[in-house]
Design a protein around this motif. Sequence first.
Motif, PDB file in Angstrom:
ATOM      1  N   THR A  47       0.861  -1.181   0.000  1.00 14.04           N
ATOM      2  CA  THR A  47       0.000   0.000   0.000  1.00 14.04           C
ATOM      3  C   THR A  47       0.894   1.226   0.000  1.00 14.04           C
ATOM      4  O   THR A  47       2.055   1.172   0.441  1.00 14.04           O
ATOM      5  N   ASP A  48       0.354   2.368  -0.489  1.00 12.55           N
ATOM      6  CA  ASP A  48       1.165   3.579  -0.528  1.00 12.55           C
ATOM      7  C   ASP A  48       0.478   4.717   0.225  1.00 12.55           C
ATOM      8  O   ASP A  48      -0.655   4.587   0.685  1.00 12.55           O
ATOM      9  N   ILE A  49       1.176   5.815   0.315  1.00 18.43           N
ATOM     10  CA  ILE A  49       0.731   6.915   1.156  1.00 18.43           C
ATOM     11  C   ILE A  49      -0.508   7.608   0.609  1.00 18.43           C
ATOM     12  O   ILE A  49      -1.288   8.185   1.367  1.00 18.43           O
ATOM     13  N   THR A  50      -0.723   7.531  -0.715  1.00 19.65           N
ATOM     14  CA  THR A  50      -1.940   8.126  -1.277  1.00 19.65           C
ATOM     15  C   THR A  50      -3.173   7.342  -0.842  1.00 19.65           C
ATOM     16  O   THR A  50      -4.241   7.918  -0.629  1.00 19.65           O
ATOM     17  N   GLY A  51      -3.035   6.033  -0.691  1.00 18.94           N
ATOM     18  CA  GLY A  51      -4.137   5.217  -0.191  1.00 18.94           C
ATOM     19  C   GLY A  51      -4.455   5.526   1.253  1.00 18.94           C
ATOM     20  O   GLY A  51      -5.613   5.478   1.686  1.00 18.94           O
ATOM     21  N   MET A  52      -3.418   5.868   2.006  1.00 14.33           N
ATOM     22  CA  MET A  52      -3.619   6.253   3.404  1.00 14.33           C
ATOM     23  C   MET A  52      -4.414   7.548   3.484  1.00 14.33           C
ATOM     24  O   MET A  52      -5.369   7.665   4.267  1.00 14.33           O
ATOM     25  N   VAL A  53      -4.047   8.523   2.670  1.00 18.22           N
ATOM     26  CA  VAL A  53      -4.767   9.795   2.653  1.00 18.22           C
ATOM     27  C   VAL A  53      -6.202   9.607   2.166  1.00 18.22           C
ATOM     28  O   VAL A  53      -7.130  10.284   2.626  1.00 18.22           O
ATOM     29  N   ALA A  54      -6.396   8.646   1.254  1.00 16.46           N
ATOM     30  CA  ALA A  54      -7.747   8.381   0.747  1.00 16.46           C
ATOM     31  C   ALA A  54      -8.676   7.885   1.849  1.00 16.46           C
ATOM     32  O   ALA A  54      -9.898   8.060   1.767  1.00 16.46           O
ATOM     33  N   LYS A  55      -8.117   7.261   2.890  1.00 18.17           N
ATOM     34  CA  LYS A  55      -8.918   6.776   4.023  1.00 18.17           C
ATOM     35  C   LYS A  55      -9.172   7.861   5.069  1.00 18.17           C
ATOM     36  O   LYS A  55      -9.952   7.652   5.999  1.00 18.17           O
ATOM     37  N   TYR A  56      -8.509   8.970   4.935  1.00 16.82           N
ATOM     38  CA  TYR A  56      -8.567  10.045   5.933  1.00 16.82           C
ATOM     39  C   TYR A  56      -9.994  10.541   6.159  1.00 16.82           C
ATOM     40  O   TYR A  56     -10.733  10.817   5.216  1.00 16.82           O
ATOM     41  N   LYS A  57     -10.374  10.637   7.452  1.00 20.45           N
ATOM     42  CA  LYS A  57     -11.663  11.197   7.852  1.00 20.45           C
ATOM     43  C   LYS A  57     -11.400  12.169   9.007  1.00 20.45           C
ATOM     44  O   LYS A  57     -11.081  11.753  10.118  1.00 20.45           O
ATOM     45  N   LYS A  58     -11.526  13.436   8.736  1.00 24.67           N
ATOM     46  CA  LYS A  58     -11.225  14.444   9.734  1.00 24.67           C
ATOM     47  C   LYS A  58     -12.080  14.247  10.985  1.00 24.67           C
ATOM     48  O   LYS A  58     -13.300  14.113  10.907  1.00 24.67           O
ATOM     49  N   GLY A  59     -11.422  14.228  12.150  1.00 21.72           N
ATOM     50  CA  GLY A  59     -12.124  14.087  13.418  1.00 21.72           C
ATOM     51  C   GLY A  59     -12.485  12.675  13.793  1.00 21.72           C
ATOM     52  O   GLY A  59     -12.941  12.429  14.915  1.00 21.72           O
ATOM     53  N   ASP A  60     -12.276  11.708  12.887  1.00 18.63           N
ATOM     54  CA  ASP A  60     -12.590  10.313  13.179  1.00 18.63           C
ATOM     55  C   ASP A  60     -11.484   9.720  14.054  1.00 18.63           C
ATOM     56  O   ASP A  60     -10.299   9.870  13.761  1.00 18.63           O
ATOM     57  N   GLU A  61     -11.857   9.033  15.118  1.00 22.16           N
ATOM     58  CA  GLU A  61     -10.874   8.505  16.065  1.00 22.16           C
ATOM     59  C   GLU A  61      -9.908   7.520  15.417  1.00 22.16           C
ATOM     60  O   GLU A  61      -8.749   7.408  15.806  1.00 22.16           O
ATOM     61  N   GLU A  62     -10.372   6.800  14.402  1.00 20.36           N
ATOM     62  CA  GLU A  62      -9.539   5.769  13.780  1.00 20.36           C
ATOM     63  C   GLU A  62      -8.853   6.241  12.501  1.00 20.36           C
ATOM     64  O   GLU A  62      -7.784   5.719  12.145  1.00 20.36           O
TER      65      GLU A  62
END
Length: 712
Positions: free
Chosen positions: A591-606
């Motif tokens: 997996t790469d860092i763009t996939g990590m950012v794609a999962k980003y949810k502001k304010g979400d604990e996880e």
Amino acid sequence: MKRIFLLLTFMLSFMQLKADEGMWLLTMIKRLNGVDLKKEGLKLTAEEIYSVNNSSLKDAIVQFGGGCTAEMVSKEGLLFTNHHCGYGNIAALSTPEKDHLTNGFWAMKKSEELPAQGLSVRFLVRMDDVSKRINAKLNNNMSADDRKNIIDAEYKAIQTENSENGKYTVVVRDFYNGNEFYYFVYQDFKDVRLVGTPPNSLGKFGGDTDNWEWPRHTVDFSVFRVYADANGNPAEYAATNVPMKPKHALPISLRGYKPGDFTMIIGFPGRTNRFLPSFGIEQMVNKDYPAWVEASKVAMDVMKKYMDKDQATKLDYASQYAGVANYWKNRQGTIDAVEKNQTIAEKRALEAKFQTWALLPENESAYGSVLQDLKTNYSQFSDRNVERNYSSQLQRNAKYINIAYQLGSLLKTYADQDDAAKVVMKPKVVAAIDRIYEKLNVKLEGEMLNSMVNLYQQRVNKSVGSPTLLAVDAKNLSNVAFSSIFATKESAMNFVNNPNRLAIDADPLLKLANGFVEDQKLTTEKYAKIDEAFAKNNRVFLDGLRKSQPETSFYPDANSTMRITTGSITTLPERSDRNYAGIKEKDNYYTDITGMVAKYKKGDEEFDLPQRFLDLVKKKDFGQYKDKKGFMPVNFLSNNDITGGNSGSPVLDGEGRLLGLAFDGNSEALSGDIIFDPKLQRTISVDVRMVLWTIEKYGNAGHLISEMTLVK
């Protein structure tokens, strides 16, 4: 001379190590029959991996804190392990004002590194086989007590012979259910300091949702340093200690990897049960693990209720909650995987073949009835095992019971002293009280006691349950606790200042704790003969199983001793219920860092991410850590065989260079502790390039990189 002979035996057989399945002791490799690892990609000699007399890979691998693995990455004592392995120590070093768990931490110089109280790392010095020595004094006709006494005496003698007057810790372990024995000589370093950690939002990105799942995007690492005295010997923490100089530190590869590339992992896997019979698996997934899962969930709900209300409580209980949550999902996943993968059916087929062999005239007297005997044993202690699972979670999470039992004994002794002796003993008692109540949320613990005992009463069969716990009013236990001497630090200190033996003898919480412990002892005594028979039947079954398949090399179950497993970079079959964030099927090994950012949810604990991290990704300043294909790697897959305890283990290439840190398995193969599935079982690791990028770019701690040897 003996050491040279052992090394020669190891070298002659090493190149026949079988890939993928098995967690092997390094000195057991001579038993294997498999592919030529040189053709698979191994470029090291046997002595470069394991040597008693010279530095080798084993000297860079340590057991971290007793439950994880770590690796030395510099000649200045620097080590890498997982974030979740350092989690409890990071939390303990955090306060609401200096919240390293939430915000991360980077020491810019050695004087800023934080001593981790109670943390130690263990180096393996050497190991050896003492099976012939011990087995020569044993036979299957002797009583369990006689067998135990002989083994204990031999263990003690071996420890004395090899400890060098206390310089080393010597541990003797049995293997193959008590058919073989090995000893291990260790050196323990007790001054270990936190050097750096990413914030929780990176180190635990994905939380419980992504735990045990692929694809993953977790920056699961932390950095510590090991210190020694001026002579390089282990020492308790002291400001005058210096960074220890390991015999070997791993070089770090920036070259990346591709499918099929050779990988090996050396670490300290905790526990597997690969030789568990089918009826043992049925007991586990139908009764034992469901009890564990339910009790864990009740405990987690109580903790989370109070953790969400208060940041101090969140930090104080963070490690406990994370540990319970991890195994809660693991146990439930194991139940699901066993059913889906038809694990029990596979075991029954193996047992049918064994039984055919066991009933041959020459084998029947020794092995003919052992499977049926084991099945009988499981039926005899089935309800008791369920009670053990509810009981273990109660004891782990309802702290008031342990506090009353442990502190009660100390306070009784204190109350019995004369005035002069009390003055001498008081500092020890006060120190114990300070430690016990330092991070205790009284309201949380009161509700925990109510909830866990109530669940115990509802689920445990009365024939095996603790009479003490079954008789109490579970709904009012918190009131019992709050009125106790052990309710708070203040109430305990009040007793210390005004000791009254009659008051402590009458304390209702102490009576509950003592009654519960006594009930547990009586149950153990009640089942002693069954447990003795069970141990013998397990030993005989595995002895027969190995003899029935002389062409097969049987690896021993994991038991927290150093093991090696080999494999390769590989993919995992895709699932329709997973978000692959644009990963092409042929590239489903990283997996790469763009996939990590794609999962980003502001304010979400996880799935929240720090703004600094997002800004760095947007700039695409990945420096020398970017893969030659152009992506910034985060996690990757290999088919190495690991389990709990391997967390933090180095994933190495064929030249012994660090590719990443193993941190997880995958949910499709959570039955892996019972049976290895080559089609599905995978190791998920954090790419070392992501580790280094986070240290240098995110943490501004490039001075740490300068300590390491990077291979481009």
